[in-house]
Structure formats: structure tokens, C-alpha cells
Motif scaffolding. Structure first.
Motif, PDB file in Angstrom:
ATOM      1  N   PRO A  69       0.895  -1.108  -0.257  1.00 28.43           N
ATOM      2  CA  PRO A  69       0.096   0.101   0.033  1.00 28.43           C
ATOM      3  C   PRO A  69       0.924   1.133  -0.024  1.00 28.43           C
ATOM      4  CG  PRO A  69      -0.506  -1.384   1.706  1.00 28.43           C
ATOM      5  CD  PRO A  69       0.707  -2.042   1.192  1.00 28.43           C
ATOM      6  N   LEU A  70       0.425   2.290  -0.547  1.00 26.35           N
ATOM      7  CA  LEU A  70       1.253   3.603  -0.739  1.00 26.35           C
ATOM      8  C   LEU A  70       1.819   3.900   0.621  1.00 26.35           C
ATOM      9  CD1 LEU A  70       1.928   6.054  -1.883  1.00 26.35           C
ATOM     10  CD2 LEU A  70      -0.036   7.044  -1.581  1.00 26.35           C
ATOM     11  N   HIS A  71       1.339   4.115   1.573  1.00 28.39           N
ATOM     12  CA  HIS A  71       1.913   4.553   2.742  1.00 28.39           C
ATOM     13  C   HIS A  71       3.079   3.457   3.460  1.00 28.39           C
ATOM     14  CE1 HIS A  71      -1.914   6.528   2.342  1.00 28.39           C
ATOM     15  NE2 HIS A  71      -1.104   7.589   2.531  1.00 28.39           N
ATOM     16  N   ALA A  72       2.795   2.253   3.210  1.00 30.17           N
ATOM     17  CA  ALA A  72       3.681   1.339   3.665  1.00 30.17           C
ATOM     18  C   ALA A  72       5.094   1.411   2.668  1.00 30.17           C
ATOM     19  CB  ALA A  72       3.392   0.029   3.532  1.00 30.17           C
ATOM     20  N   ALA A  73       4.816   1.779   1.236  1.00 31.09           N
ATOM     21  CA  ALA A  73       5.949   1.654   0.277  1.00 31.09           C
ATOM     22  C   ALA A  73       6.716   2.942   0.476  1.00 31.09           C
ATOM     23  CB  ALA A  73       5.230   1.915  -1.056  1.00 31.09           C
ATOM     24  N   VAL A  74       6.130   4.085   0.914  1.00 28.07           N
ATOM     25  CA  VAL A  74       7.007   5.558   0.855  1.00 28.07           C
ATOM     26  C   VAL A  74       7.353   5.728   2.278  1.00 28.07           C
ATOM     27  CG1 VAL A  74       5.633   6.395  -0.951  1.00 28.07           C
ATOM     28  CG2 VAL A  74       4.876   6.783   1.445  1.00 28.07           C
ATOM     29  N   ARG A  75       6.902   5.124   3.368  1.00 28.91           N
ATOM     30  CA  ARG A  75       7.533   5.397   4.650  1.00 28.91           C
ATOM     31  C   ARG A  75       8.895   5.530   4.690  1.00 28.91           C
ATOM     32  NH1 ARG A  75       4.336   1.999   7.333  1.00 28.91           N
ATOM     33  NH2 ARG A  75       2.479   3.375   7.286  1.00 28.91           N
ATOM     34  N   ILE A 130      -1.862  13.826  -0.861  1.00 27.30           N
ATOM     35  CA  ILE A 130      -1.424  15.525  -1.009  1.00 27.30           C
ATOM     36  C   ILE A 130      -0.033  15.668  -0.640  1.00 27.30           C
ATOM     37  CG2 ILE A 130      -2.105  17.745  -0.624  1.00 27.30           C
ATOM     38  CD1 ILE A 130      -4.983  16.747  -1.027  1.00 27.30           C
ATOM     39  N   ALA A 131       0.259  15.483   0.783  1.00 25.74           N
ATOM     40  CA  ALA A 131       1.409  15.494   1.367  1.00 25.74           C
ATOM     41  C   ALA A 131       2.710  14.850   0.779  1.00 25.74           C
ATOM     42  CB  ALA A 131       1.385  15.152   2.830  1.00 25.74           C
ATOM     43  N   ILE A 132       2.368  13.611   0.437  1.00 23.04           N
ATOM     44  CA  ILE A 132       3.280  12.799  -0.389  1.00 23.04           C
ATOM     45  C   ILE A 132       3.561  13.555  -1.798  1.00 23.04           C
ATOM     46  CG2 ILE A 132       4.016  10.604  -1.360  1.00 23.04           C
ATOM     47  CD1 ILE A 132       1.929   9.443   0.892  1.00 23.04           C
ATOM     48  N   TRP A 133       2.620  13.965  -2.400  1.00 21.85           N
ATOM     49  CA  TRP A 133       2.743  14.449  -3.694  1.00 21.85           C
ATOM     50  C   TRP A 133       3.616  15.775  -3.596  1.00 21.85           C
ATOM     51  CZ3 TRP A 133       3.074  13.240  -8.731  1.00 21.85           C
ATOM     52  CH2 TRP A 133       2.267  12.048  -8.957  1.00 21.85           C
ATOM     53  N   ALA A 134       3.329  16.509  -2.524  1.00 17.69           N
ATOM     54  CA  ALA A 134       3.970  17.867  -2.289  1.00 17.69           C
ATOM     55  C   ALA A 134       5.529  17.674  -1.964  1.00 17.69           C
ATOM     56  CB  ALA A 134       3.323  18.541  -1.113  1.00 17.69           C
ATOM     57  N   PHE A 135       5.748  16.436  -1.240  1.00 17.36           N
ATOM     58  CA  PHE A 135       7.235  16.197  -0.748  1.00 17.36           C
ATOM     59  C   PHE A 135       7.794  15.603  -2.153  1.00 17.36           C
ATOM     60  CE2 PHE A 135       9.455  12.330  -0.715  1.00 17.36           C
ATOM     61  CZ  PHE A 135      10.701  12.780  -0.053  1.00 17.36           C
ATOM     62  N   GLY A 136       7.408  14.913  -2.862  1.00 23.50           N
ATOM     63  CA  GLY A 136       7.796  14.251  -4.042  1.00 23.50           C
ATOM     64  C   GLY A 136       8.304  15.479  -4.936  1.00 23.50           C
ATOM     65  N   PHE A 155       7.258   8.627  -6.968  1.00 24.95           N
ATOM     66  CA  PHE A 155       6.152   9.004  -7.829  1.00 24.95           C
ATOM     67  C   PHE A 155       5.611   7.479  -8.490  1.00 24.95           C
ATOM     68  CE2 PHE A 155       8.752  13.000  -8.321  1.00 24.95           C
ATOM     69  CZ  PHE A 155       7.836  13.594  -7.863  1.00 24.95           C
ATOM     70  N   GLY A 156       6.345   6.437  -8.703  1.00 30.48           N
ATOM     71  CA  GLY A 156       5.827   5.376  -9.155  1.00 30.48           C
ATOM     72  C   GLY A 156       4.960   4.668  -8.423  1.00 30.48           C
ATOM     73  N   SER A 157       5.317   4.799  -6.886  1.00 28.78           N
ATOM     74  CA  SER A 157       4.226   4.363  -6.046  1.00 28.78           C
ATOM     75  C   SER A 157       2.971   4.968  -5.927  1.00 28.78           C
ATOM     76  CB  SER A 157       4.965   4.420  -4.468  1.00 28.78           C
ATOM     77  OG  SER A 157       5.901   3.450  -4.404  1.00 28.78           O
ATOM     78  N   LEU A 158       2.946   6.455  -6.261  1.00 30.51           N
ATOM     79  CA  LEU A 158       1.772   7.437  -6.265  1.00 30.51           C
ATOM     80  C   LEU A 158       1.153   6.817  -7.181  1.00 30.51           C
ATOM     81  CD1 LEU A 158       3.244  10.705  -5.003  1.00 30.51           C
ATOM     82  CD2 LEU A 158       1.396   9.755  -3.906  1.00 30.51           C
ATOM     83  N   LEU A 159       1.633   6.725  -8.665  1.00 31.16           N
ATOM     84  CA  LEU A 159       0.957   6.487  -9.754  1.00 31.16           C
ATOM     85  C   LEU A 159       0.551   5.070  -9.740  1.00 31.16           C
ATOM     86  CD1 LEU A 159       3.483   8.307 -12.259  1.00 31.16           C
ATOM     87  CD2 LEU A 159       1.131   9.111 -11.324  1.00 31.16           C
ATOM     88  N   ARG A 160       1.092   4.405  -9.166  1.00 34.27           N
ATOM     89  CA  ARG A 160       0.559   2.750  -9.116  1.00 34.27           C
ATOM     90  C   ARG A 160      -0.724   2.811  -8.452  1.00 34.27           C
ATOM     91  NH1 ARG A 160       0.697  -0.473  -5.286  1.00 34.27           N
ATOM     92  NH2 ARG A 160       2.128   0.568  -4.114  1.00 34.27           N
ATOM     93  N   THR A 161      -0.718   3.448  -7.262  1.00 36.46           N
ATOM     94  CA  THR A 161      -1.700   3.272  -6.236  1.00 36.46           C
ATOM     95  C   THR A 161      -2.753   4.108  -6.833  1.00 36.46           C
ATOM     96  OG1 THR A 161      -0.832   5.023  -4.857  1.00 36.46           O
ATOM     97  CG2 THR A 161      -0.497   2.639  -4.248  1.00 36.46           C
ATOM     98  N   SER A 162      -2.771   5.249  -7.596  1.00 39.66           N
ATOM     99  CA  SER A 162      -3.562   6.044  -8.295  1.00 39.66           C
ATOM    100  C   SER A 162      -4.342   5.476  -9.188  1.00 39.66           C
ATOM    101  CB  SER A 162      -2.972   7.389  -8.829  1.00 39.66           C
ATOM    102  OG  SER A 162      -3.906   8.151  -9.220  1.00 39.66           O
ATOM    103  N   ARG A 163      -3.644   4.821 -10.227  1.00 40.23           N
ATOM    104  CA  ARG A 163      -4.224   3.705 -11.025  1.00 40.23           C
ATOM    105  C   ARG A 163      -5.069   2.609 -10.653  1.00 40.23           C
ATOM    106  NH1 ARG A 163       0.594   4.301 -13.912  1.00 40.23           N
ATOM    107  NH2 ARG A 163       1.285   2.452 -13.219  1.00 40.23           N
TER     108      ARG A 163
END
Length: 175
Positions: free
Chosen positions: A40-46, A104-110, A157-165
Motif C-alpha cells: 500500500p502507498l503509505h507502507a511503500a513510501v514510509r 497530497i502531502a506525499i505529492w508535495a514532498f515528491g 512517484f511510481g508508488s503514487l501513480l501505481r496506487t492512483s491507477r
């Protein structure tokens, strides 16, 4: 770079950045991405966000004695303070956890973090143009740390786009 710059130093710097990008790319694509891509996104980016809270190291660019006296403030200040903003955004994204607006916070950070790193490269090469030797002991930041940080932004970005799709697919499949 200054026209009077030492060609050997410039070549060593450029080669170090290129090798850093290649080495960290191999690590990220072969070892990190396969382990996080299905999370999941949050586990991936943490873990990536935790890495970026070390961006206080960028303050080295404004510390006399760590860098040479010839390092232009037009490069050093934006690089140092841009890293602090990226660090703060990483903390915000971490503290938001899996809150519904954390994406949103993850996108802003990225976006900020990647733009900050690319702007520093632009300033160093084209903008103010720095002599690589003026980096002094901070030489290892753009040659070792920055390539890793760039690749981890790609993973974010890969994680954000993957989970968004997948989230979009699920919304349409359910309705």
C-alpha cells in the motif's frame, strides 16, 4: 562551470555523479522497487520518507570549512534551504500516516524534493556555475547522496501513480 576550472576535476565530478546515478539506479530497481511495488502507498513510501529526513545534511553547503570559500551563495543557499523544506515535507507526510489527505502531502514532498535536487544541479552547472572543487568535503552530497535521493523520488512517484491507477480502477469497477 567556470571556464578556468580544472578539466580533470570536472571530469571526475561528472563521472562520479553518473556512476552514482547508475549504482543507485541498480540498487533501487533491483532491490527496493521489487519489495515496495505491491505495498500500500503509505507502507511503500514510509522508508523513503525516513531516508529524506536526513536532508539536513544539505546544510553543509553553507558551513565554511566544509565547503570551499569559492562556493557561490547562489548555489549553496538554495541547495541548503531547499533540503530543509524537503525534510519538513517528509516529516509532514510521515506524520499524516495513512490519513485520507496524506496523498497530497506525499505529492508535495515528491514534487518539491525532486525539483529542489534538479534545481541544485541546474544552478551548479548552468545557473551560477560552480567549480566542483569548491564543494570541498561536501563533494559526496551531489555524487553519492543526491543520486540516491533522485532515485527514491522516482520510487515515490511510481508508488503514487501505481496506487492512483489501482484506486481509480477499483472505483470504476465498484460503481
Amino acid at each position: 562551470m567556470q571556464s578556468t576550472g580544472n578539466a580533470a576535476t570536472l571530469l571526475a565530478f561528472a563521472a562520479s555523479v553518473a556512476m552514482g546515478l547508475l549504482a543507485w539506479g541498480a540498487v533501487c530497481l533491483n532491490y527496493i522497487w521489487p519489495r515496495i511495488r505491491e505495498l500500500p502507498l503509505h507502507a511503500a513510501v514510509r522508508p523513503i520518507l525516513h531516508l529524506h529526513i536526513f536532508r539536513y545534511v544539505g546544510l553543509a553547503f553553507i558551513v565554511p570549512g566544509v565547503v570551499g570559500s569559492g562556493l557561490q551563495a547562489g548555489f549553496a543557499a538554495p541547495a541548503a534551504y531547499g533540503d530543509l523544506v524537503a525534510l519538513a515535507l517528509a516529516w509532514v507526510a510521515l506524520l499524516m500516516g495513512s490519513h485520507r489527505h496524506s496523498r497530497i502531502a506525499i505529492w508535495a514532498f515528491g514534487l518539491w524534493g525532486m525539483a529542489d535536487l534538479l534545481f541544485a544541479f541546474y544552478q551548479g552547472v548552468i545557473g551560477v556555475g560552480i567549480e566542483p572543487a569548491s564543494l570541498g568535503a561536501a563533494w559526496f552530497i551531489p555524487t553519492v547522496a543526491v543520486p540516491l535521493l533522485l532515485w527514491t523520488h522516482v520510487l515515490v512517484f511510481g508508488s503514487l501513480l501505481r496506487t492512483s491507477r489501482s484506486a481509480g480502477f477499483l472505483r470504476h469497477a465498484v460503481h
